[in-house]
Write a protein that holds these residues in place. Structure first.
Motif, mmCIF file in Angstrom:
data_model
loop_
_atom_site.group_PDB
_atom_site.id
_atom_site.type_symbol
_atom_site.label_atom_id
_atom_site.label_comp_id
_atom_site.label_asym_id
_atom_site.label_seq_id
_atom_site.Cartn_x
_atom_site.Cartn_y
_atom_site.Cartn_z
ATOM 1 N N ARG A 5 0.865 -1.172 0.000
ATOM 2 C CA ARG A 5 0.000 0.000 0.000
ATOM 3 C C ARG A 5 0.897 1.215 0.000
ATOM 4 N N LEU A 345 -14.171 11.785 -13.902
ATOM 5 C CA LEU A 345 -14.601 10.579 -13.175
ATOM 6 C C LEU A 345 -13.401 9.849 -12.581
ATOM 7 N N PHE A 346 -12.304 9.807 -13.351
ATOM 8 C CA PHE A 346 -11.089 9.176 -12.831
ATOM 9 C C PHE A 346 -10.593 9.872 -11.578
ATOM 10 N N LEU A 349 -12.851 9.054 -8.665
ATOM 11 C CA LEU A 349 -12.637 7.719 -8.109
ATOM 12 C C LEU A 349 -11.340 7.678 -7.323
ATOM 13 N N VAL A 353 -10.643 7.747 -2.394
ATOM 14 C CA VAL A 353 -9.878 6.960 -1.430
ATOM 15 C C VAL A 353 -9.869 7.669 -0.076
ATOM 16 N N LEU B 36 -13.135 -3.159 -17.090
ATOM 17 C CA LEU B 36 -14.148 -3.002 -18.140
ATOM 18 C C LEU B 36 -13.729 -1.995 -19.207
ATOM 19 N N LEU B 76 -3.205 3.502 -15.393
ATOM 20 C CA LEU B 76 -4.116 4.483 -14.795
ATOM 21 C C LEU B 76 -5.212 3.762 -14.012
ATOM 22 N N PHE B 77 -5.788 2.754 -14.662
ATOM 23 C CA PHE B 77 -6.841 1.964 -14.028
ATOM 24 C C PHE B 77 -6.307 1.246 -12.794
ATOM 25 N N PHE B 79 -3.722 1.980 -10.924
ATOM 26 C CA PHE B 79 -3.410 2.894 -9.822
ATOM 27 C C PHE B 79 -4.685 3.252 -9.063
ATOM 28 N N VAL B 80 -5.743 3.561 -9.794
ATOM 29 C CA VAL B 80 -6.983 3.992 -9.149
ATOM 30 C C VAL B 80 -7.643 2.845 -8.391
ATOM 31 N N LEU B 82 -6.184 -0.441 -7.657
ATOM 32 C CA LEU B 82 -5.361 -1.297 -6.804
ATOM 33 C C LEU B 82 -4.682 -0.496 -5.696
ATOM 34 N N THR B 83 -4.184 0.689 -6.043
ATOM 35 C CA THR B 83 -3.535 1.498 -5.018
ATOM 36 C C THR B 83 -4.557 2.339 -4.263
ATOM 37 N N LEU B 84 -5.476 2.980 -5.004
ATOM 38 C CA LEU B 84 -6.440 3.866 -4.346
ATOM 39 C C LEU B 84 -7.766 3.163 -4.022
ATOM 40 N N ALA B 86 -10.361 2.091 -5.609
ATOM 41 C CA ALA B 86 -11.641 2.515 -6.185
ATOM 42 C C ALA B 86 -12.425 1.299 -6.693
ATOM 43 N N ASN B 87 -13.723 1.497 -6.835
ATOM 44 C CA ASN B 87 -14.609 0.466 -7.380
ATOM 45 C C ASN B 87 -14.175 0.120 -8.813
ATOM 46 N N ALA B 90 -16.803 0.949 -11.736
ATOM 47 C CA ALA B 90 -16.871 2.376 -12.053
ATOM 48 C C ALA B 90 -15.595 2.837 -12.742
ATOM 49 N N ALA B 91 -14.443 2.378 -12.247
ATOM 50 C CA ALA B 91 -13.179 2.804 -12.850
ATOM 51 C C ALA B 91 -13.046 2.265 -14.270
ATOM 52 N N LEU B 93 -15.543 1.691 -16.362
ATOM 53 C CA LEU B 93 -16.393 2.538 -17.206
ATOM 54 C C LEU B 93 -15.701 3.861 -17.477
ATOM 55 N N ALA B 94 -15.062 4.429 -16.431
ATOM 56 C CA ALA B 94 -14.347 5.691 -16.609
ATOM 57 C C ALA B 94 -13.249 5.532 -17.652
ATOM 58 N N LEU B 95 -12.536 4.409 -17.588
ATOM 59 C CA LEU B 95 -11.452 4.174 -18.545
ATOM 60 C C LEU B 95 -12.002 4.074 -19.972
#
Lengths: 374, 306
Positions: A5, A345-346, A349, A353, B36, B76-77, B79-80, B82-84, B86-87, B90-91, B93-95
């Motif tokens: 993490r 949106l990115f 999201l 966090v 996705l 990018l996906f 990071f958002v 796995l690290t942050l 995020a769902n 949703a991520a 779809l954003a991608l």
């Protein structure tokens, strides 16, 4: 070991610690942070393209709405985004992922267009109400397919609803290139213009602002009551938060799917009516500039809450207008708008966090060197 | 050439982008990550490859660039999500939306520019075998490469040690973490691989298949690839089968139009999308089998402290 993490630097280590309870303040602050980051991206992008960043921000966020007409256009584009996003939020809250709103919008417009083009209804006062009902039913029917396939055959509603979007668009193309083509349209792929009785009335003279915004405001109110104050809305929310808890309480998973899909379909269908009977007055292949997809972003940025969605819809509409304005005044590609919409949106999201985790910065040279470069 | 050869060549060609995208996504999903955003990664790969081939003239550079671009999108996906944390839905779809916008933004000046149709390198066999001979000559190297990727992925997942670790991470990240596997790193790498493959799939479309750039030219193939992974119940061999099946369905419309079938072209164009739905129904109706085959932790975030 890999630093599971966080990011390891030479002397500092940033780590995430789960919060005991989600932070309410961060829940509403993170969309604002995301908007700020998106604007920052804009500044960087403008600078990279050799444009003046301040002029770019002005073209994107100020120039489109410095007149009454500009504000009217803002509302015209915010209207479909908001109404669809509210419908989608009903499903998203229950983990029902309807991402085919674009197709449901198209079918809603087709259904409303069929009513509008009936010669018998050309003069009737009932035409418009009939179109609104037909549009909502059309959208619901299109959304019912993935709902039924999900509840009956366990088929993934994300993929089915998206596939049906392509089918709906091809159906619209078939109609306006074929049987519904305007005989006086010089062979252009478009339906005949709707009669006056089939057009939503203009609200402010001299602008294109039409009664579709009233439909949307009604949807905001209905959406708020449903999501925040009704029992089915509560059941949906519980299903989304914990499927096991919902099953234990005896809430039907099937009903969550049906309610979520049909709400999204009805809302998207109404947005289709608003486009066909409001701004266009006919059916065209390019009925919607991706409202059904951008509404997904609106729903999330608005925190799946009707009031939040209203603001998010206005913001996303501004990005559409800003894209046009920047294209005209600065020669930026129109797709810049879509770029910013996706980026927003990115960022949201990513900043989310902070809702569930606390950021800790620790100085620990030893762990960092032991963990090596991330 | 006989009557069957062109059909086979066209089917193999239409199926190839799906193979890359679906095999990449299969590896990603085997590690428990549901991305996705395949459509968006393919589009960015397509435009990057197109520009590189146009400017350098080298297909190799274009394809390599597309792989890097797709991997960057996946980063990018990753990071958002796995690290942050995020769902993932949703991520993803954003991608997909972001990739559509970004590719249109980058490709603005390239609409309507055509590349020279690549002459297939192909093999010439020393002896003349009917069907196989002309077939091997007509196929693009990227088709052969897709077979290599298939062989590699199959071996990697079923036979290699790292592949075993990857599957363990997808089935039970908690246990994998407990025995010392770097769960997040493996998920990062699996996601990057998926992105690179999607990028190559997009490159094939814009550089070999079309060969030109159009906004949104991937036309749902990224989503069909996602459906293919489900259809294949996460097995590489069935991905190949499914991809060529869809390739065949895609090209039916061209041959039907050539044969003068009296159905509007729009309805023929619906076929791949409708077929995807039918396939999803057939494969998903057996809920138990889906549960047995799907990676258990698919789409669920993992945080070592929780």
């Amino acid at each position: 070991m890999w630093p599971n993490r966080g990011i390891a630097w030479q002397v500092m280590r940033i780590s995430l610690e789960p919060r005991v309870a989600p932070s309410r303040a961060m829940r509403w602050a993170s969309p604002l942070v995301a908007v700020a980051l998106t604007m920052l991206l804009g500044v960087v992008l403008f600078a990279a393209l050799g444009k003046d960043p301040l002029a770019g921000l002005h073209a994107f966020f100020i120039a489109p709405i410095d007149s009454v007409n500009g504000v009217a256009e803002l509302l015209i584009k915010a209207s479909p985004l908001t109404i669809i996003a509210i419908g989608l939020a009903v499903g998203f809250r229950g983990n029902v992922w309807n991402i085919g709103a674009e197709g449901q919008l198209v079918v809603g417009a087709i259904a409303a267009g069929w009513v509008a083009l009936q010669p018998a209804l050309a003069e009737s006062a009932l035409t418009l109400p009939a179109m609104i009902v037909a549009g909502a039913l059309g959208g619901m029917a299109w959304a019912a397919i993935p709902a039924w396939l999900r509840t009956r055959f366990n088929a993934n509603e994300i993929l089915v609803s998206l596939m049906l979007t392509y089918v709906a668009q091809l159906l619209l193309n078939y109609l306006v290139f074929g049987p519904w083509r305007d005989p006086q349209g010089f062979n252009a792929p478009q339906s005949p213009l709707f009669p006056e009785a089939a057009m939503l009335p203009i609200l402010i003279e001299g602008t294109r602002l039409n009664a579709s915004v009233l439909l949307t405001l009604t949807a905001v109110a209905v959406g708020w009551v449903f999501l925040s104050r009704s029992f089915p809305g509560y059941q949906t929310r519980v299903s989304g938060l914990s499927g096991a808890a919902a099953r234990y309480a005896g809430f039907s998973e099937r009903r969550t799917v049906w309610v979520g899909m049909l709400a999204g379909g009805a809302a998207a269908g109404l947005a289709g009516v608003g486009e066909a009977a409001g701004t266009l007055g006919q059916l065209l292949p390019s009925l919607s500039p991706g409202y059904g997809f951008i509404a997904i972003i609106v729903a999330f940025v608005g925190r799946l809450h009707p009031v939040g969605i209203l603001f998010a819809g206005l913001l996303m509409s501004l990005l559409y207008l800003g894209g046009d304005s920047a294209q005209i005044s600065m020669g930026l590609p129109a797709a810049a708008a879509a770029l910013f919409q996706g980026a927003l949106l990115f960022f949201l999201l990513g900043t989310d966090v902070l809702v569930n985790y606390r950021v800790r910065v620790r100085r620990s040279a030893t762990t960092a060197s032991a963990q090596g470069a991330a | 050439m006989d009557a069957i050869t062109p059909v086979v060549i066209a089917t193999l060609g239409a199926g190839t982008p799906l193979i890359y995208a679906a095999l990449g996504e299969l590896v990603t999903e085997k590690a428990g990550v549901l991305n996705l955003g395949v459509e968006g990664m393919m589009l960015v790969g397509a435009i990057v490859a197109f520009i590189l081939v146009l400017t350098t003239g080298s297909t190799t550079v274009g394809v390599a660039g597309a792989a890097v671009a797709g991997a960057l999108m996946a980063l990018l996906f990753a990071f958002v999500t796995l690290t942050l944390q995020a769902n993932q839905v949703a991520a993803g779809l954003a991608l997909a939306i972001f990739g559509t916008g970004a590719s249109a933004f980058i490709g603005k000046g390239y609409i309507g520019v055509a590349l020279e149709r690549a002459t297939p390198a192909g093999f010439t066999l020393p002896i003349d075998i009917p069907l196989v001979g002309p077939l091997l000559q007509a196929l693009h190297p990227l088709v052969y490469l897709s077979w290599l990727v298939f062989a590699g992925v199959s071996w990697f997942l079923a036979r290699s040690r790292v592949g075993l670790a990857l599957r363990a991470v997808g089935e039970s990240p908690g246990s994998a973490h407990a025995v010392g596997y770097p769960v997040i790193r493996i998920r990062y790498l699996a996601t990057l691989f998926g992105g690179a493959m999607a990028g190559i799939g997009g490159a094939y479309l814009s550089v070999v298949y079309a060969p030109l750039w159009l906004e949104g030219m991937v036309a749902g193939r990224g989503w069909i690839a996602l459906a293919l992974v489900v259809f294949a119940t996460w097995r590489p061999a069935r991905v190949m089968l499914g991809a060529y099946l869809f390739g065949g369905i895609t090209i039916i419309q061209f041959f039907a139009q050539g044969a003068g079938v009296g159905v509007a072209s729009q309805f023929m164009s619906m076929l791949p999308y409708l077929a995807t739905i039918v396939v999803l129904i057939l494969i998903s109706r057996d809920a138990t089998r889906m549960r047995l085959n799907a990676p258990v932790s698919l789409g669920k975030p993992f945080h070592p402290s929780s």
